[in-house]
Design a protein around this motif. Structure first.
Motif, PDB file in Angstrom:
ATOM      1  N   ILE A 148       0.256  24.780 -14.391  1.00  0.00           N
ATOM      2  CA  ILE A 148      -0.541  24.937 -13.186  1.00  0.00           C
ATOM      3  C   ILE A 148      -0.272  23.749 -12.281  1.00  0.00           C
ATOM      4  O   ILE A 148      -0.426  22.596 -12.687  1.00  0.00           O
ATOM      5  N   SER A 149       0.134  24.003 -11.069  1.00  0.00           N
ATOM      6  CA  SER A 149       0.423  22.916 -10.139  1.00  0.00           C
ATOM      7  C   SER A 149      -0.224  23.200  -8.793  1.00  0.00           C
ATOM      8  O   SER A 149      -0.513  24.352  -8.455  1.00  0.00           O
ATOM      9  N   GLY A 150      -0.442  22.142  -8.045  1.00  0.00           N
ATOM     10  CA  GLY A 150      -0.951  22.294  -6.693  1.00  0.00           C
ATOM     11  C   GLY A 150      -2.448  22.427  -6.570  1.00  0.00           C
ATOM     12  O   GLY A 150      -2.953  22.746  -5.497  1.00  0.00           O
ATOM     13  N   ASP A 151      -3.211  22.224  -7.655  1.00  0.00           N
ATOM     14  CA  ASP A 151      -4.673  22.299  -7.572  1.00  0.00           C
ATOM     15  C   ASP A 151      -5.273  21.180  -8.410  1.00  0.00           C
ATOM     16  O   ASP A 151      -5.469  21.309  -9.612  1.00  0.00           O
ATOM     17  N   ALA A 152      -5.579  20.066  -7.744  1.00  0.00           N
ATOM     18  CA  ALA A 152      -6.095  18.892  -8.450  1.00  0.00           C
ATOM     19  C   ALA A 152      -7.510  19.100  -8.966  1.00  0.00           C
ATOM     20  O   ALA A 152      -7.994  18.306  -9.785  1.00  0.00           O
TER      21      ALA A 152
END
Length: 343
Positions: free
Chosen positions: A50-54
């Motif tokens: 999962i990337s792009g959502d801190a």
């Protein structure tokens, strides 16, 4: 094998649209699972980054299956079935794609030198303990692979089949951080049968929470989605939270329902049939978007927070709490559809 002779023609593109590219091996129907077709595939990867959502408290997920026999009307993952050429309504409930080799693939991925043992979440898309798990028994292999590699993990489920794996989860918790969350948002058994026809009853899930606690494991609960005008009454929420406290839940997260893309159409068709007087109110509440209005969100927090406090649970949305707060189980926030891999 009991299912011999019940295999469908895997080459029939009309019956199995879009599945060839997913590594389809065979499709199976059996009297034990009437109305459900299992499409067995060989996946190329088990871990989904999962990337792009801190805002998410995890960076990896595992999805043993696509589609879900729980058949929850509000399930946010429904649109992902459309990538396979299947519809997000009845097909999502009955055409279940099972990654039969997922445990073996996962073990290989976890053995790589590049693997950093980052937290992994199960149950962020479809339920790992839906009915298919009773046949395919994928979760024991997944749990063992994660624990033996030193990888912390979380599970979010409505499935009471998790009880089968409690001894294994207890052993895993001695090696890594294991977090279990049970989803229980509807206390009324009749309404639950309408909205979640394939799920265990509220009573069965309360018993599961007790079993998890008796096994010595903490158990968070997701009271989500709270359904506007149907499950957001003060008496309804108070009764549910009282039952959760009595069952031994260690934390509770409560969030209003959101309705994305084709899930919204699927839910609204049910609402128009069962509660036509609410259709206009829903159109005002959701408009053209997926989330309730800010006004409703504030109203809901003002209602739920005192009730959470009354029953000994920490008030507030989990996303406002510190990283190390127990209520912030790694699987309590749904993953954006765009971040989910299909296979």
């Amino acid at each position: 094998m009991r299912w011999a002779g019940q295999t469908l023609d895997a080459a029939d593109e009309d019956a199995l649209p879009g599945l060839e590219r997913a590594g389809l091996v065979r499709s199976v129907q059996t009297p034990e699972f009437e109305g459900i077709t299992f499409h067995e595939v060989l996946c190329k990867s088990a871990l989904n980054k999962i990337s792009g959502d801190a805002s998410l408290p995890f960076t990896w997920t595992i999805n043993p299956a696509r589609g879900c026999s729980h058949a929850c009307r509000y399930c946010f993952a429904r649109p992902t079935h459309e990538y396979l050429g299947l519809d997000s309504g009845n097909d999502f409930d009955s055409q279940i794609v099972v990654k039969t080799n997922i445990a073996a693939v996962l073990r290989k991925e976890l053995s790589r030198r590049s693997w950093k043992c980052e937290p992994v979440a199960l149950g962020t898309n479809t339920d790992p303990y839906q009915r298919a798990e009773g046949r395919y028994r994928l979760m024991p292999g997944i749990i063992r692979a994660l624990a033996e590699s030193g990888t912390p993990f979380s599970i979010l489920t409505k499935g009471t089949l998790l009880r089968r794996d409690l001894p294994l989860l207890t052993l895993a918790a001695r090696e890594v951080d294991v977090r279990i969350s049970i989803s229980l948002a509807i206390h009324d058994a009749d309404l639950q049968k309408q909205l979640e026809p394939g799920t265990p009853s509220p009573r069965a899930r309360l018993d599961l929470i007790r079993s998890i606690r008796e096994a010595g494991l903490p158990c968070a609960v997701m009271v989500a989605p709270v359904i506007p005008f149907l499950t957001d009454g003060a008496k309804q929420l108070d009764g549910l939270l009282e039952a959760l406290a009595e069952a031994g839940a260690t934390s509770v997260t409560a969030l209003p329902m959101h309705l994305r893309s084709s899930t919204k159409d699927w839910f609204m068709s049910w609402l128009a049939e069962q509660h036509p007087a609410l259709v206009r109110r829903y159109r005002q509440l959701y408009g053209r978007g997926s989330y309730v209005t800010p006004e409703y969100t504030r109203w809901f927090r003002e209602r739920i927070d005192p009730l959470l406090d009354r029953h000994g649970f920490a008030p507030g949305d989990t996303r406002s709490l510190p990283e190390n707060t127990p209520v912030r189980a790694a699987s309590t926030i749904d993953v954006p559809v765009a971040a989910l891999t299909l296979f």
